[in-house]
Design a protein around this motif. Sequence first.
Motif, PDB file in Angstrom:
ATOM      1  N   ASP A  85       4.556  -8.366  -5.949  1.00  0.00           N
ATOM      2  CA  ASP A  85       5.133  -7.105  -4.720  1.00  0.00           C
ATOM      3  C   ASP A  85       4.369  -6.460  -3.972  1.00  0.00           C
ATOM      4  O   ASP A  85       3.456  -5.671  -3.895  1.00  0.00           O
ATOM      5  CB  ASP A  85       6.049  -6.074  -5.215  1.00  0.00           C
ATOM      6  N   ILE A  86       4.148  -8.038  -2.871  1.00  0.00           N
ATOM      7  CA  ILE A  86       2.981  -7.246  -1.964  1.00  0.00           C
ATOM      8  C   ILE A  86       2.970  -6.506  -1.162  1.00  0.00           C
ATOM      9  O   ILE A  86       2.341  -5.950  -0.145  1.00  0.00           O
ATOM     10  CB  ILE A  86       2.196  -9.217  -1.447  1.00  0.00           C
ATOM     11  N   LEU A  87       4.316  -5.821  -0.252  1.00  0.00           N
ATOM     12  CA  LEU A  87       4.573  -5.386   0.464  1.00  0.00           C
ATOM     13  C   LEU A  87       3.764  -4.294   0.409  1.00  0.00           C
ATOM     14  O   LEU A  87       3.733  -3.046   0.605  1.00  0.00           O
ATOM     15  CB  LEU A  87       6.193  -4.734   0.927  1.00  0.00           C
ATOM     16  N   PRO A 130      -3.345 -12.681   4.249  1.00  0.00           N
ATOM     17  CA  PRO A 130      -2.144 -11.321   5.593  1.00  0.00           C
ATOM     18  C   PRO A 130      -0.391 -11.687   5.395  1.00  0.00           C
ATOM     19  O   PRO A 130      -0.865 -12.491   4.379  1.00  0.00           O
ATOM     20  CB  PRO A 130      -2.167 -12.209   6.881  1.00  0.00           C
ATOM     21  N   PRO A 131       0.326 -10.576   5.704  1.00  0.00           N
ATOM     22  CA  PRO A 131       1.454 -10.533   5.026  1.00  0.00           C
ATOM     23  C   PRO A 131       2.263 -11.366   4.647  1.00  0.00           C
ATOM     24  O   PRO A 131       2.533 -11.884   4.401  1.00  0.00           O
ATOM     25  CB  PRO A 131       1.418  -9.028   6.134  1.00  0.00           C
ATOM     26  N   LYS A 132       2.250 -13.023   6.419  1.00  0.00           N
ATOM     27  CA  LYS A 132       3.179 -13.887   6.383  1.00  0.00           C
ATOM     28  C   LYS A 132       3.043 -14.757   5.633  1.00  0.00           C
ATOM     29  O   LYS A 132       3.600 -15.295   4.722  1.00  0.00           O
ATOM     30  CB  LYS A 132       3.510 -14.250   7.277  1.00  0.00           C
ATOM     31  N   ASN A 165       7.497  -5.053   9.812  1.00  0.00           N
ATOM     32  CA  ASN A 165       7.268  -4.712  10.578  1.00  0.00           C
ATOM     33  C   ASN A 165       6.861  -3.225  10.445  1.00  0.00           C
ATOM     34  O   ASN A 165       6.035  -2.387  11.030  1.00  0.00           O
ATOM     35  CB  ASN A 165       8.404  -4.245  11.489  1.00  0.00           C
ATOM     36  N   ALA A 166       7.152  -2.467   9.403  1.00  0.00           N
ATOM     37  CA  ALA A 166       7.464  -1.288   8.968  1.00  0.00           C
ATOM     38  C   ALA A 166       5.973  -0.974   8.759  1.00  0.00           C
ATOM     39  O   ALA A 166       5.235  -0.076   8.738  1.00  0.00           O
ATOM     40  CB  ALA A 166       8.112  -0.242   7.950  1.00  0.00           C
ATOM     41  N   ILE A 167       5.397  -1.788   7.933  1.00  0.00           N
ATOM     42  CA  ILE A 167       3.975  -1.688   7.507  1.00  0.00           C
ATOM     43  C   ILE A 167       2.887  -2.017   8.451  1.00  0.00           C
ATOM     44  O   ILE A 167       1.902  -0.811   8.811  1.00  0.00           O
ATOM     45  CB  ILE A 167       4.084  -2.483   5.517  1.00  0.00           C
ATOM     46  N   GLU A 168       3.564  -3.172   9.205  1.00  0.00           N
ATOM     47  CA  GLU A 168       2.210  -3.713  10.000  1.00  0.00           C
ATOM     48  C   GLU A 168       2.362  -2.127  11.519  1.00  0.00           C
ATOM     49  O   GLU A 168       1.244  -2.391  11.618  1.00  0.00           O
ATOM     50  CB  GLU A 168       2.550  -4.560  10.280  1.00  0.00           C
ATOM     51  N   MET A 214       5.491   2.913   7.270  1.00  0.00           N
ATOM     52  CA  MET A 214       5.191   3.817   5.858  1.00  0.00           C
ATOM     53  C   MET A 214       3.831   4.180   4.997  1.00  0.00           C
ATOM     54  O   MET A 214       4.239   5.740   4.560  1.00  0.00           O
ATOM     55  CB  MET A 214       5.656   2.251   4.476  1.00  0.00           C
ATOM     56  N   GLN A 215       3.026   4.065   5.599  1.00  0.00           N
ATOM     57  CA  GLN A 215       1.665   4.843   4.984  1.00  0.00           C
ATOM     58  C   GLN A 215       1.889   5.615   5.328  1.00  0.00           C
ATOM     59  O   GLN A 215       1.011   6.382   4.895  1.00  0.00           O
ATOM     60  CB  GLN A 215       0.844   3.633   5.615  1.00  0.00           C
TER      61      GLN A 215
END
Length: 515
Positions: A162-164, A176-178, A398-401, A405-406
Amino acid sequence: MANKKHITTSGIEIKELYTVAKAVDEKPGEYPFTRGIQKDMYRGRLWTMRQYAGFSTAEESNKRYHYLLAQGTTGLSVAFDLPTQIGYDSDHEMADGEVGKVGVAIDSLKDIEILFEGIELKNITTSMTINATASILLAMYIALAKKQGADIKEISGTIQNDILKEYAARGTYIYPPKPSMRLITDIFEFCSKEVPKWNTISISGYHIREAGSTAVQELAFTLANGKAYLKAAIDKGLDINVFAKRLSFFFNCHNNFFEEIAKFRAARRMWAKITKDLGATDDKAQMLRFHTQTGGSTLTAQQPLNNVIRVTNQAMAAVLGGTQSLHTNGYDEALTLPTEGAAKIALRTQQIIAFESGVTDTVDPLAGSFFVENLTDEVEAAAWKYIDIIDAMGGSVNAIESDYMQQEISGAAYEYQKEIEDGSRISVGVNKFTKAEENFTDVLRIDESIRKLQTEKLIALKKLRNADLVNDALQKLEIASKGDQNLMPFIINAVEEYATLGEIADVLRKTFGEY
């Protein structure tokens, strides 16, 4: 005291008395699964009792696994050290001071062979807490199962993968995320065909909670991440009715007994709706199956034996909430990796709940409680508000980038800490009922010499393996990583030639870059 507000960690106000709740007419094992995913729940089968273990070398961890299996553990759960989690071999300069510390050091298939020596993979389920390098560790596990003569279509277990939540809360990401999402969907696709009983992801709220989130944030962010994985797999052309059956979740169980039970009941209901809205029609693809671990961050270094009681409360809430699998923390974990004695008490806690408490005799024992039903509804409503905000941002990635969330998690962590410091939230032994510290001497210490030991093993391995075959396998992986082929067969091939974890991660660093 009469006028004092009683509020959960998520800011939900608890009323003095509940006198009404909506009728509970749904059945367990049926959509939306609020009451549990099996018709008979623990009457049919108890949860899997896992104990998270792994430290120092594969040899040492193997001894602990044999000990736990002899004590009645029904599933293994592997902790990896930091270098393994972020794709460095033990001899890399970045690994200095971290080898074997927070888990076991795994540099190659050789270490996995030692880790599971004397343990038939076809007879147990193994959960591996690994994310950025999940594809490599899964490849090693598959390679060992093949060497043992097991049918890989029959082996079962879970990789966290679970990388997100790593970007949001924990930090052990590499790429990176993608491209990270590509690796994850490659695993989904490969396992759906080749290792169909494997749980390809354990979408984790645990670390979100450990980073300081509230119960509602843990629920909302975890399910929002789950939704992002569903969409990524659908975009890749995978069938939600097939791959969603192998998704599982990993939640924290914290101190507020009823809020935690309500969180688990709400989670099942919400996930059923999310999967159905995305096209899932198969019951098993709509079911939220989850593992629970008691709250590590709730454990105190002061008066460590108090943690036995905390862990028992949390384990009981997880069972009343309907978990499929449970890990109970050792009482000494605020000070050290658990000693054998602490691991045994943690396991006995689960066994006593299972066989002596009577809570397993009926399905969803708290259903219909005015309080629990209302709290389930309130937790759910508060979590949907967060998910709506994340959806409006275009989803979890997008919410993480954009750091949303953080920021939410760190805000909640700050509030919680402030309450402990000003005394408005009581932590027994920390800000109330304190006493002069007694010396706690029975701790597990990990020796610095482990890095030297692992380095020697790497030198010996590189002399014995066929360098040409290793280079060929790594070259093929690099070419594949630049295209759009599924990378799992290439990673398995490299692992079987005894390419190291660091060598494989470096190939992908070259193509994908680092985050």
